[in-house]
Design an enzyme around this catalytic site. Structure first.
Site, PDB file in Angstrom:
ATOM      1  N   TYR A 173      45.721  23.833  10.772  1.00 18.06           N
ATOM      2  CA  TYR A 173      44.275  24.045  10.726  1.00 18.06           C
ATOM      3  C   TYR A 173      43.755  24.537  12.063  1.00 18.06           C
ATOM      4  CZ  TYR A 173      44.798  21.621   6.365  1.00 18.06           C
ATOM      5  OH  TYR A 173      45.209  21.288   5.108  1.00 18.06           O
ATOM      6  N   CYS A 174      42.542  25.041  12.013  1.00 19.22           N
ATOM      7  CA  CYS A 174      41.841  25.512  13.202  1.00 19.22           C
ATOM      8  C   CYS A 174      41.897  24.429  14.292  1.00 19.22           C
ATOM      9  CB  CYS A 174      40.396  25.825  12.847  1.00 19.22           C
ATOM     10  SG  CYS A 174      39.331  26.075  14.255  1.00 19.22           S
ATOM     11  N   PRO A 175      42.132  24.754  15.524  1.00 18.38           N
ATOM     12  CA  PRO A 175      42.307  26.099  16.085  1.00 18.38           C
ATOM     13  C   PRO A 175      43.766  26.539  16.206  1.00 18.38           C
ATOM     14  CG  PRO A 175      42.075  24.541  17.868  1.00 18.38           C
ATOM     15  CD  PRO A 175      42.111  23.736  16.590  1.00 18.38           C
TER      16      PRO A 175
END
Lengths: 86, 139
Positions: free
Chosen positions: A22-24
């Site tokens: 997932y981000c980042p």
């Protein structure tokens, strides 16, 4: 387009499997990969984070790198980013 | 390419729920060629003590749920706070500042801080950095 022609044309040097991240993380991993590349070389990223499309567009928009491809198939996003500048 | 951007974050809290957004935003910004400046003040300074990131808990009564939250973070393949700090370090454009007044107030000595701290500065010095930043956050 045939895979080899595509690779030749965009000089894809590396494919990063960021599925399940997932981000980042996908952005950070891509940035690391781009750091070691020369201008005109490209990296392919596979991701499943639903927010990644906007993230990759924003990354390229802000850093000036080229988003050559942004596609989705069966929930897996594929991005090809070409390095622009040093 | 667009001109170099800068972000400034005041890190006021040393709890897990606040430190995650700090390091996620900083690392995302760093990856996007944005210089990120993090000013750790008051309870935020706890995060810069040796072992501080590792021992950060959820705030208040939620503290008891810290283990469960860390489990979820791990299950989602989200890095630990120390791993996020390492990522920020590798990116190279994220600066970490400890608040000098807080160090006095909380009786924290320089040698108690993690080596990733770039500088110990006061509010005026940080404001000088933050004044012309494109993103300014208080977390």
């Amino acid at each position: 387009m045939d895979e080899s022609i595509m690779s030749e044309r965009h000089k894809i040097k590396e494919t990063l499997d960021c599925k399940g991240l997932y981000c980042p993380m996908p952005i950070v991993k891509m940035k690391k990969a781009l750091k070691g590349m020369a201008e005109g070389e490209a990296v392919r990223i596979l991701a499943t984070d639903s927010g990644s499309k906007r993230d990759f567009e924003a990354f390229c928009n802000k850093t000036g790198n080229n988003l050559l491809e942004a596609s989705e198939e069966d929930g897996v996003f594929t991005y090809v980013v070409e390095k622009v500048g040093a | 390419m667009s001109e170099k951007k800068k972000m400034a974050i005041i890190v006021h809290s040393g709890t897990l729920d606040k430190l995650y957004p700090v390091f996620m935003l900083a690392s995302a910004g760093g990856a996007m060629d944005v210089d990120a400046h993090l000013f750790f003040t008051f309870w935020g300074l706890d995060a810069l003590k040796k072992g501080g990131l590792d021992s950060a808990k959820l705030p208040g009564v939620m503290r008891v749920g810290t283990g469960m939250m860390k489990g979820r973070i791990k299950d989602a393949n989200v890095p630990t706070l120390p791993a996020l700090l390492d990522m920020c370090n590798e990116l190279g454009n994220i600066k970490i500042y400890a608040c000098s007044t807080t160090m006095e107030l909380m009786k924290v000595k320089e040698e108690e801080l993690i080596p990733e701290v770039d500088d110990i500065v006061g509010a005026a010095a940080f404001l000088d950095i933050a004044m012309d930043a494109d993103v300014q956050l208080f977390i």
